[in-house]
Design a protein around this motif. Structure first.
Motif, PDB file in Angstrom:
ATOM      1  N   ARG A  98       0.824  -1.213   0.000  1.00  0.00           N
ATOM      2  CA  ARG A  98       0.000   0.000   0.000  1.00  0.00           C
ATOM      3  C   ARG A  98       0.852   1.253   0.000  1.00  0.00           C
ATOM      4  NH1 ARG A  98      -2.151  -1.814   4.421  1.00  0.00           N
ATOM      5  NH2 ARG A  98      -2.731  -3.956   3.961  1.00  0.00           N
ATOM      6  N   GLY A  99       1.843   1.278  -0.865  1.00  0.00           N
ATOM      7  CA  GLY A  99       2.610   2.496  -1.070  1.00  0.00           C
ATOM      8  C   GLY A  99       3.745   2.742  -0.101  1.00  0.00           C
ATOM      9  N   ALA A 100       3.999   1.820   0.814  1.00  0.00           N
ATOM     10  CA  ALA A 100       5.113   2.016   1.741  1.00  0.00           C
ATOM     11  C   ALA A 100       6.069   0.832   1.663  1.00  0.00           C
ATOM     12  CB  ALA A 100       4.596   2.179   3.161  1.00  0.00           C
ATOM     13  N   VAL A 101       7.342   1.079   1.944  1.00  0.00           N
ATOM     14  CA  VAL A 101       8.306  -0.020   1.945  1.00  0.00           C
ATOM     15  C   VAL A 101       8.102  -0.813   3.234  1.00  0.00           C
ATOM     16  CG1 VAL A 101      10.728  -0.664   1.916  1.00  0.00           C
ATOM     17  CG2 VAL A 101       9.951   1.314   0.604  1.00  0.00           C
ATOM     18  N   ALA A 102       7.616  -2.021   3.089  1.00  0.00           N
ATOM     19  CA  ALA A 102       7.298  -2.839   4.263  1.00  0.00           C
ATOM     20  C   ALA A 102       8.506  -3.650   4.704  1.00  0.00           C
ATOM     21  CB  ALA A 102       6.135  -3.763   3.962  1.00  0.00           C
ATOM     22  N   ALA A 103       9.436  -3.884   3.779  1.00  0.00           N
ATOM     23  CA  ALA A 103      10.631  -4.649   4.130  1.00  0.00           C
ATOM     24  C   ALA A 103      11.708  -4.344   3.118  1.00  0.00           C
ATOM     25  CB  ALA A 103      10.332  -6.140   4.134  1.00  0.00           C
ATOM     26  N   ASP A 104      12.945  -4.392   3.572  1.00  0.00           N
ATOM     27  CA  ASP A 104      14.077  -4.049   2.730  1.00  0.00           C
ATOM     28  C   ASP A 104      15.199  -4.974   3.196  1.00  0.00           C
ATOM     29  OD1 ASP A 104      16.129  -2.883   1.363  1.00  0.00           O
ATOM     30  OD2 ASP A 104      15.649  -0.819   1.945  1.00  0.00           O
TER      31      ASP A 104
END
Ligand SMILES: Nc1ncnc2c1ncn2[C@@H]1O[C@H](COP(=O)(O)OP(=O)(O)O)[C@@H](O)[C@H]1O
Ligand SMILES: [Mg+2]
Lengths: 341, 275
Positions: B224-230
């Motif tokens: 939903r438009g956000a970086v949830a994991a990197d």
């Protein structure tokens, strides 16, 4: 030894390519139509009167068809040509005959009218999301109304006469040998220029890309707006040029002429193998389509058939052309895919 | 090891279309010779993100940096001039154009013929065919062939070869394998690898975890438009990534649910196959 097989391969490839070209179909269509009317029209059709009548028709519609064809390849339509022709004719007649300005001024004014209408079309098409079909229907009616209004206002009638001087007449409105319109040579010049634009110069690539996928063309750095406006101006110019030729040939300009050019030019283009959806087509095809159209259009008068049959034949040709253009596209796309092991 | 300064970096990039917030505080880096996989479900904002990198959209706020310096793209051409080549999800090729012509759209090789400028078709075809063959696609040998006659994988490959030929430093691929069969997809993945080996930074967008794992060095999951994991290669298993993409809802739960559904079905004949 290996070179001969390679030669054979490339010869076969060239033959394959030739067969798959849309122009091959257009050429065959033209031959069939010509033989048909030659058989019916006999000597007269095969002689100079026949030749001149369909070549004259071809020259006028052909100039418009070349420019409209470029637009269609680029994915646009232009119906306003139908009212640009009388608008430019009347501009010449009013400026040079009614007001008595030098003919060169009248002619330039007529051509500028075409360029201006083309600019407006291009501007509206590139700045709004209205399809060019609708935009140019709008400008067609707009120009028609303005032409009628101004002509009546200035000249007091819907037609204006002009007696061109011998030099302009010789250059733009002469019948060579009493039969062949000088417009034919101008058509030849247009063919050369448009051929250069589409097939030789780098701009041709831009036009195909524009018609293929506007968004991608823009992303690839092609100035799509300028190019679109330029192409609309070219078609406005071509229509205006035909209008100038007409007024100098027939020595009169009437408000309600030129409507036939709208569909006739599109038919020449489509019969010539140009894809109505854009992205494919060639100048040779457009020229062949124009000749085919004109042979039917004029041949009917030599054939002794009911003139309405001519319309039926043209309609049938158009349908055949659209169908074969479509199947051409399919085979052109699938042929290579089938080569896969 | 990867150089310290990333070729391309996003800092707190946000994007909204009117009242709709599509991207929130996106920060990402990609280095030379590295594949960054951008994962996420449909509608997560992947295409929007890469359109910002391609100069199609401007970010509402936040910074894009190239080689550590802030840059702004007003139009796609600006991004392209800086070496960012983007293959958009839809479109991007011209099916009715020849390979040679489409390869050079917008940058046609020219020669002079008297006062006239001429599109150098022979040169265009030669270069295009060579560029593609250098990527191991030997089936293409005729630059006059129509692009539309090639397979989906070959088309993607040509587009990648084109970007590399024109000196791209960052290659962005939006779901290049989405519409492809297994073999064709493998083909494209191989070319992505080859591109990376040539020192380009690649941003590879997909929602197929297998494809991402096959080529990725570094992964970011967008929800939903956000970086949830990197995270980096080897940090997470396939199941973990799949769960992440599903938005926290565990795939295991989903499977249990499906099983329950299947059992329900079995109780009510006629059931399909489960005998
Ligand atoms: N031009 C736009 N105007 C308004 N909303 C948009 C626009 N482009 C994308 N969106 C919205 O942004 C969200 C993310 O879309 P997109 O980036 O295409 O997702 P993805 O590529 O991950 O499937 C979607 O909800 C979409 O409707
Ligand atoms: Mg997308």
């Amino acid at each position: 030894m290996s070179t001969t097989t390679k030669d054979k391969r490339s010869a076969a490839r060239m033959l394959g390519r030739l067969v798959r070209r849309a122009e091959t179909g257009s050429f065959l269509g033209m031959v069939v139509v010509y033989i048909f009317f030659a058989a019916l029209g006999g000597r007269v059709f095969l002689g100079a009167p026949g030749f001149s009548s369909w070549l004259n028709t071809a020259a006028e519609v052909g100039i418009v068809a070349l420019a409209v064809g470029l637009l269609i390849i680029a994915g646009e339509l232009d119906l306003s040509v139908g009212s640009v022709i009388p608008a430019s004719s009347l501009t010449v007649a009013i400026v040079s005959s009614h007001y008595g300005a030098p003919e060169i001024i009248g002619i330039l004014a007529g051509l500028v009218v075409g360029l201006m209408v083309g600019f407006v079309n291009g501007f509206l098409v590139t700045r709004t999301s209205i399809p060019s079909l609708i935009v140019t229907i709008g400008t067609m009616f707009g120009v028609m109304g303005l032409t009628l209004g101004f002509t009546v206002l200035i000249a007091g009638s819907t037609g204006v006469f002009i007696v061109p001087d011998p030099v302009t007449k010789a250059l733009l409105g002469q019948f060579v040998g009493g039969m062949f319109q000088v417009t034919m040579f101008w058509w030849a010049a247009f063919i050369v220029i448009v051929f250069y634009l589409l097939h030789v110069s780098p701009y041709g690539n831009w036009i195909y890309a524009l018609g293929g996928d506007r968004e991608s063309a823009r992303n690839a750095g092609i100035p799509t707006r300028k190019l679109t406006i330029g192409l609309f101006m070219l078609s406005g110019f071509a229509a205006a040029f035909v209008g100038v030729g007409q007024v100098l040939t027939y020595q009169s300009a009437q408000v309600l002429t030129g409507q036939a050019f709208i569909f006739n030019s599109i038919m020449c283009v489509v019969i010539g193998g140009v894809l109505l959806t854009g992205g494919a087509g060639s100048v040779i095809g457009i020229v062949l389509g124009t000749l085919t159209f004109s042979i039917v259009n004029q041949g009917i008068f030599f054939s002794g058939l009911d003139p309405n049959i001519g319309s039926v034949i043209i309609g049938a040709l158009l349908l055949i052309a659209v169908l074969s253009n479509d199947s051409f596209r399919k085979t052109a796309l699938s042929f290579a895919a089938k080569k896969a092991p | 090891m990867a150089p310290i300064i990333p070729v391309l970096e996003l800092r707190d990039v946000e994007k909204s279309f009117g009242p709709i917030d599509v991207l929130h505080e996106i920060s990402l880096k990609v280095h030379e010779g590295e594949v960054l996989c951008l994962l996420g479900d449909n509608g997560a904002g992947k295409s929007t993100l890469i359109k910002i990198l391609a100069g199609v959209h401007k970010p509402t706020s936040g910074t894009i940096l190239m080689d550590g310096k802030p840059v702004e793209f007003d139009r796609p051409r600006d991004a392209a001039d800086r070496g960012i080549a983007t293959l958009h999800q839809f479109g991007g090729t011209f099916p009715l154009m020849s390979i040679g012509r489409s390869f050079f759209v917008g940058v046609e090789p020219q020669k002079k013929w008297g006062p006239f400028t001429v599109f150098d078709r022979k040169k265009a075809n030669e270069i295009a065919v060579k560029a593609v063959r250098d990527f191991g696609i030997t089936r293409i040998d005729d630059g006059d062939r129509l692009v539309g006659g090639l397979s989906g994988g070959e088309r993607q490959s040509i587009a990648i070869a084109r970007a590399v030929y024109f000196g791209a430093r960052v290659l962005i691929l939006d779901e290049p394998t989405a519409a492809l069969g297994v073999k064709q997809a493998a083909h494209v993945l191989r070319i992505v690898n080859e591109t990376k080996q040539r020192g380009l930074a690649v941003i590879f967008i997909t929602h197929q975890v297998m494809h991402a794992l096959a080529v990725g060095d570094h992964f970011a999951v967008l929800i939903r438009g956000a970086v949830a994991a990197d995270f980096r290669k080897g940090d997470k298993t396939r199941e973990e990534i799949t769960d992440l993409m599903a938005g926290g809802e565990s795939m295991a739960d989903l499977e249990a649910e499906l099983e329950g559904y299947a059992q329900n079905q079995e109780e009510r004949p006629p059931s399909l196959g489960h005998t």
